[in-house]
Design a protein around this motif. Structure first.
Motif, PDB file in Angstrom:
ATOM      1  N   ILE A 103      19.633 -33.286  -9.713  1.00 50.16           N
ATOM      2  CA  ILE A 103      19.038 -34.806  -9.259  1.00 50.16           C
ATOM      3  C   ILE A 103      18.230 -34.383  -8.287  1.00 50.16           C
ATOM      4  O   ILE A 103      18.273 -33.702  -7.069  1.00 50.16           O
ATOM      5  N   ILE A 104      16.897 -34.664  -8.585  1.00 49.86           N
ATOM      6  CA  ILE A 104      15.839 -34.502  -7.549  1.00 49.86           C
ATOM      7  C   ILE A 104      14.999 -35.755  -7.047  1.00 49.86           C
ATOM      8  O   ILE A 104      14.406 -35.422  -6.166  1.00 49.86           O
ATOM      9  N   GLY A 105      15.780 -36.779  -7.408  1.00 48.12           N
ATOM     10  CA  GLY A 105      15.173 -38.053  -6.906  1.00 48.12           C
ATOM     11  C   GLY A 105      15.954 -39.282  -7.415  1.00 48.12           C
ATOM     12  O   GLY A 105      16.581 -39.189  -8.613  1.00 48.12           O
ATOM     13  N   TYR A 106      15.778 -40.289  -6.513  1.00 46.97           N
ATOM     14  CA  TYR A 106      16.563 -41.541  -7.061  1.00 46.97           C
ATOM     15  C   TYR A 106      15.717 -42.774  -6.806  1.00 46.97           C
ATOM     16  O   TYR A 106      15.107 -42.556  -5.552  1.00 46.97           O
ATOM     17  N   ALA A 107      15.897 -43.951  -7.176  1.00 54.43           N
ATOM     18  CA  ALA A 107      15.522 -45.299  -6.894  1.00 54.43           C
ATOM     19  C   ALA A 107      16.249 -46.300  -7.233  1.00 54.43           C
ATOM     20  O   ALA A 107      16.984 -46.248  -8.290  1.00 54.43           O
ATOM     21  N   TYR A 108      15.978 -47.573  -6.503  1.00 56.61           N
ATOM     22  CA  TYR A 108      16.870 -48.754  -6.844  1.00 56.61           C
ATOM     23  C   TYR A 108      16.248 -49.838  -6.581  1.00 56.61           C
ATOM     24  O   TYR A 108      15.459 -49.798  -5.558  1.00 56.61           O
ATOM     25  N   ALA A 109      16.539 -50.935  -6.886  1.00 57.62           N
ATOM     26  CA  ALA A 109      16.141 -52.338  -6.598  1.00 57.62           C
ATOM     27  C   ALA A 109      17.539 -53.014  -5.857  1.00 57.62           C
ATOM     28  O   ALA A 109      18.664 -52.636  -6.240  1.00 57.62           O
ATOM     29  N   HIS A 110      17.061 -53.866  -5.174  1.00 58.05           N
ATOM     30  CA  HIS A 110      18.314 -54.691  -4.514  1.00 58.05           C
ATOM     31  C   HIS A 110      17.776 -55.881  -4.253  1.00 58.05           C
ATOM     32  O   HIS A 110      16.622 -56.198  -3.909  1.00 58.05           O
TER      33      HIS A 110
END
Length: 199
Positions: A64-71
């Motif tokens: 895993i080299i990156g992640y993103a999320y919404a909230h």
């Protein structure tokens, strides 16, 4: 050849994702968090966020080299059509287009959830994040001046906004990600998969 793939988060990713996040806690004011959460606490955060919103990881050669999320942006019922976005990239992989792909996928999924406006908070200075938001056409709403103290200094936070859906008098209710066909989500994420040549 290196391949880059995008998929929804799994709770088993918690430790690896936390490894990306921790340097931002310890070495920067990009996040205002002071202490690194435990893996169990971080796993709980992932579980809570991904129960309703997209939480995406970018994987390169099984890492895993990156992640993103919404909230949810704010808690009151009338805010249900808004979401706040967050993205973190392994520092060895900055400026490789991963952040753009993660944001693109997030926004596509949020549109399916009937979200109308998305927001991003950027600790100043953070040229990479500011350019990311400008690339997607976010408008700068304003600045919270000297709103957080970290790394021996007071920091401003700039807020960015983008409309991603049509406004109407009777909007459709927010749809949890759990109610969206997983095959459709997979199709969206697969569009951002691509091979990359090693430099």
């Amino acid at each position: 050849m290196k391949t880059i793939n995008f998929r929804l988060v799994q709770e088993a990713d918690a430790e690896e994702i936390l490894g990306i996040y921790e340097p931002y806690i310890k070495d920067t004011a990009i996040t205002f968090e002071y202490e690194t959460p435990s893996v169990d606490e971080f796993r709980s955060r992932i579980r809570e966020i991904s129960s309703d919103y997209p939480y995406i990881v970018c994987v390169s050669d099984s890492k895993i080299i990156g992640y993103a999320y919404a909230h949810r942006q704010m808690e009151r019922a009338a805010y249900q059509w808004n979401a706040e976005l967050s993205v973190y990239i392994d520092k060895a992989c900055l400026r490789c287009g991963v952040g753009k792909a993660l944001y693109s996928a997030l926004i596509e999924i949020l549109q399916m959830q009937n979200v109308r406006s998305v927001y991003g908070g950027v600790t100043s200075p953070n040229e990479n994040s500011e350019k990311l938001h400008e690339y997607f056409g976010f408008k700068k709403l304003g600045v919270y001046h000297s709103t957080g103290y970290k790394c021996g200094a007071w920091h401003d936070v700039a807020w960015f906004e983008k409309t991603i859906g049509d406004y109407c008098l009777a909007p459709k209710p927010f749809v949890s990600i759990q109610e969206i066909d997983k095959n459709v989500i997979t199709e969206i994420l697969n569009r951002y998969n691509e091979p990359h040549h090693s430099k």
